[in-house]
Design a protein around this motif. Sequence first.
Motif, mmCIF file in Angstrom:
data_model
loop_
_atom_site.group_PDB
_atom_site.id
_atom_site.type_symbol
_atom_site.label_atom_id
_atom_site.label_comp_id
_atom_site.label_asym_id
_atom_site.label_seq_id
_atom_site.Cartn_x
_atom_site.Cartn_y
_atom_site.Cartn_z
ATOM 1 N N GLN A 157 0.815 -1.219 0.000
ATOM 2 C CA GLN A 157 0.000 0.000 0.000
ATOM 3 C C GLN A 157 0.848 1.269 0.000
ATOM 4 N N LEU A 158 2.121 1.148 -0.344
ATOM 5 C CA LEU A 158 2.981 2.308 -0.569
ATOM 6 C C LEU A 158 2.959 2.642 -2.058
ATOM 7 N N TYR A 159 3.426 3.857 -2.392
ATOM 8 C CA TYR A 159 3.542 4.197 -3.808
ATOM 9 C C TYR A 159 4.668 3.405 -4.448
ATOM 10 N N ARG A 160 4.578 3.260 -5.767
ATOM 11 C CA ARG A 160 5.583 2.515 -6.509
ATOM 12 C C ARG A 160 6.763 3.412 -6.861
ATOM 13 N N ALA A 161 7.786 2.792 -7.456
ATOM 14 C CA ALA A 161 9.028 3.506 -7.757
ATOM 15 C C ALA A 161 8.804 4.642 -8.752
ATOM 16 N N ASP A 162 7.893 4.471 -9.705
ATOM 17 C CA ASP A 162 7.650 5.525 -10.693
ATOM 18 C C ASP A 162 7.145 6.804 -10.029
ATOM 19 N N TYR A 163 6.303 6.631 -9.023
ATOM 20 C CA TYR A 163 5.805 7.805 -8.308
ATOM 21 C C TYR A 163 6.953 8.513 -7.585
ATOM 22 N N MET A 164 7.860 7.723 -6.997
ATOM 23 C CA MET A 164 9.012 8.316 -6.318
ATOM 24 C C MET A 164 9.877 9.089 -7.303
ATOM 25 N N ARG A 165 10.077 8.567 -8.495
ATOM 26 C CA ARG A 165 10.883 9.273 -9.493
ATOM 27 C C ARG A 165 10.289 10.650 -9.800
ATOM 28 N N GLY A 166 8.965 10.712 -9.900
ATOM 29 C CA GLY A 166 8.331 11.994 -10.161
ATOM 30 C C GLY A 166 8.511 12.970 -9.002
ATOM 31 N N GLN A 167 8.450 12.464 -7.773
ATOM 32 C CA GLN A 167 8.610 13.333 -6.618
ATOM 33 C C GLN A 167 10.066 13.823 -6.474
ATOM 34 N N ILE A 168 11.018 12.947 -6.774
ATOM 35 C CA ILE A 168 12.423 13.374 -6.754
ATOM 36 C C ILE A 168 12.667 14.437 -7.820
ATOM 37 N N ASP A 169 12.088 14.234 -8.989
ATOM 38 C CA ASP A 169 12.237 15.218 -10.060
ATOM 39 C C ASP A 169 11.680 16.576 -9.638
ATOM 40 N N MET A 170 10.556 16.584 -8.950
ATOM 41 C CA MET A 170 9.982 17.833 -8.449
ATOM 42 C C MET A 170 10.922 18.510 -7.461
ATOM 43 N N GLN A 171 11.556 17.718 -6.595
ATOM 44 C CA GLN A 171 12.504 18.280 -5.626
ATOM 45 C C GLN A 171 13.711 18.886 -6.344
ATOM 46 N N LEU A 172 14.185 18.195 -7.375
ATOM 47 C CA LEU A 172 15.347 18.700 -8.104
ATOM 48 C C LEU A 172 15.038 19.991 -8.853
ATOM 49 N N ARG A 173 13.791 20.196 -9.224
ATOM 50 C CA ARG A 173 13.403 21.375 -9.989
ATOM 51 C C ARG A 173 13.076 22.583 -9.108
ATOM 52 N N THR A 174 12.955 22.386 -7.804
ATOM 53 C CA THR A 174 12.664 23.528 -6.925
ATOM 54 C C THR A 174 13.845 24.481 -6.897
ATOM 55 N N LYS A 175 13.555 25.746 -6.698
ATOM 56 C CA LYS A 175 14.598 26.779 -6.796
ATOM 57 C C LYS A 175 15.289 27.062 -5.471
ATOM 58 N N ASP A 176 14.732 26.548 -4.344
ATOM 59 C CA ASP A 176 15.376 26.860 -3.063
ATOM 60 C C ASP A 176 16.645 26.036 -2.903
ATOM 61 N N ASP A 177 17.448 26.421 -1.926
ATOM 62 C CA ASP A 177 18.742 25.773 -1.706
ATOM 63 C C ASP A 177 18.704 24.727 -0.597
ATOM 64 N N SER A 178 17.519 24.385 -0.088
ATOM 65 C CA SER A 178 17.442 23.410 1.002
ATOM 66 C C SER A 178 17.811 22.026 0.473
ATOM 67 N N PRO A 179 18.614 21.266 1.231
ATOM 68 C CA PRO A 179 19.038 19.943 0.761
ATOM 69 C C PRO A 179 17.908 18.927 0.908
ATOM 70 N N PHE A 180 18.017 17.850 0.180
ATOM 71 C CA PHE A 180 17.145 16.712 0.430
ATOM 72 C C PHE A 180 17.955 15.442 0.227
ATOM 73 N N SER A 181 17.519 14.398 0.902
ATOM 74 C CA SER A 181 18.252 13.137 0.864
ATOM 75 C C SER A 181 17.348 12.012 0.380
ATOM 76 N N ILE A 182 17.997 10.969 -0.135
ATOM 77 C CA ILE A 182 17.320 9.747 -0.561
ATOM 78 C C ILE A 182 17.857 8.603 0.297
ATOM 79 N N MET A 183 16.962 7.754 0.784
ATOM 80 C CA MET A 183 17.348 6.600 1.580
ATOM 81 C C MET A 183 16.842 5.339 0.898
#
Length: 300
Positions: free
Chosen positions: A154-180
Motif C-alpha cells: 500500500q505504498l507508492y511505486r518507484a515511478d511515483y518516487m521518481r516523479g517526486q524526486i524530479d519535483m525536488q530537483l526542480r525547486t529553486k530553493d537551496d534546502s538539501p534533500f536526501s534519498i534513503m
Amino acid sequence: MNISLLSRHQNLVSLIAACLSLSISLSFGLGQLKDWQEISWLDILGEGSIALLSLFWLFFILISRPPGRVTTGLVLGLSCFMFSALLDLFDEFVHYQAAAAGLSLIESIPAGIGMLVMSYALWHWHQEQLALNRQLCRREANMREHGQIDFITQLYRADYMRGQIDMQLRTKDDSPFSIMMLDIDNFDRFNRQFGPQEGDRLLREISELILMNLRTTDLACRYAGDRFILLLPGTDLTLANELAQDIRQAISHLAFKPYEQASPIFHSMTIATEVARAGDAVDSIISRVNRRLDDSKQHA
C-alpha cells in the motif's frame, strides 16, 4: 466484510452469548408468562428493535476490527447495553414474583455502565484514527495518486518516487534533500522457508513500521522486491543517517510470527543514504544510493 475475523474473537463471542443466556434465564426463570391480552406489542416492537440492533452492531464490530483494547471496550460496553435492552424486552412477556420484582428496577444499570465503557473505547478509537490519519499523510505526501499504489505494501511505486524526486530537483530553493534506500536482509531465504504469503505479510508490517518512523513531509515507496526508497525533503546527510538509525532499530525489534509458529523471527535491514548534489538527475541519485546499498550488503 471479513467473517474470518470472528475466529479471532472467541472470548468476545462467548461474552455476548453469556449475556443472551443470562438475560433469558433471569427473565423467564424468575417470572411467569403474561396472558396474550396483557402484552403490549407496540412496546415489544420498540424495545425489540433496540436489542436486535445492538446485536447487529456487535456482529459488525467483530467482523470489522482485529482483537485489541478498542474492540474489547466496544464489545464489552455494547454487550452491557444489549443486556439491559433484553431485560427491558423480556419483562413485556412476564410477571415477576415479589422476590424478583427488583430485577425490573435494576435493568437500566448495565446500560449506564455500558455507555461509560463505550465512551472510553470510543475515545481510544478516536486516538487510533488520528494515528492512522498521520500515517496516511506520511504515506501519500499530501498527494493522492491511487493508481500508482503497490498492492502488497500500500505504498507508492518507484515511478511515483521518481516523479517526486524530479519535483525536488526542480525547486529553486537551496534546502538539501536526501534519498534513503532500505533492503530487508535474507528476505529470499525467509520467502523460501515460509512462503510468499508470509513474505507479503512481512513486507506490509515493515512498510507500516517505516511509516511510523517518518515525518509528515517524508515519502516512502516500494522500490522493488524487498527494497524500499525514501524521500527526505529538507534533510542533510547527518540527519538522514539519524533517521536511518531510528528505522533500523525499530525493524530490529519487530517480533514477526509466521503462521502457526509460536516463536518470533527478528529481521534486520541494510540502509544507505545519499544527499542530492548540484546537477543531479533522478537516475543519477537513485543509481548512487543503489550502489551504496549494494556495497553495504556485500561487506556486511
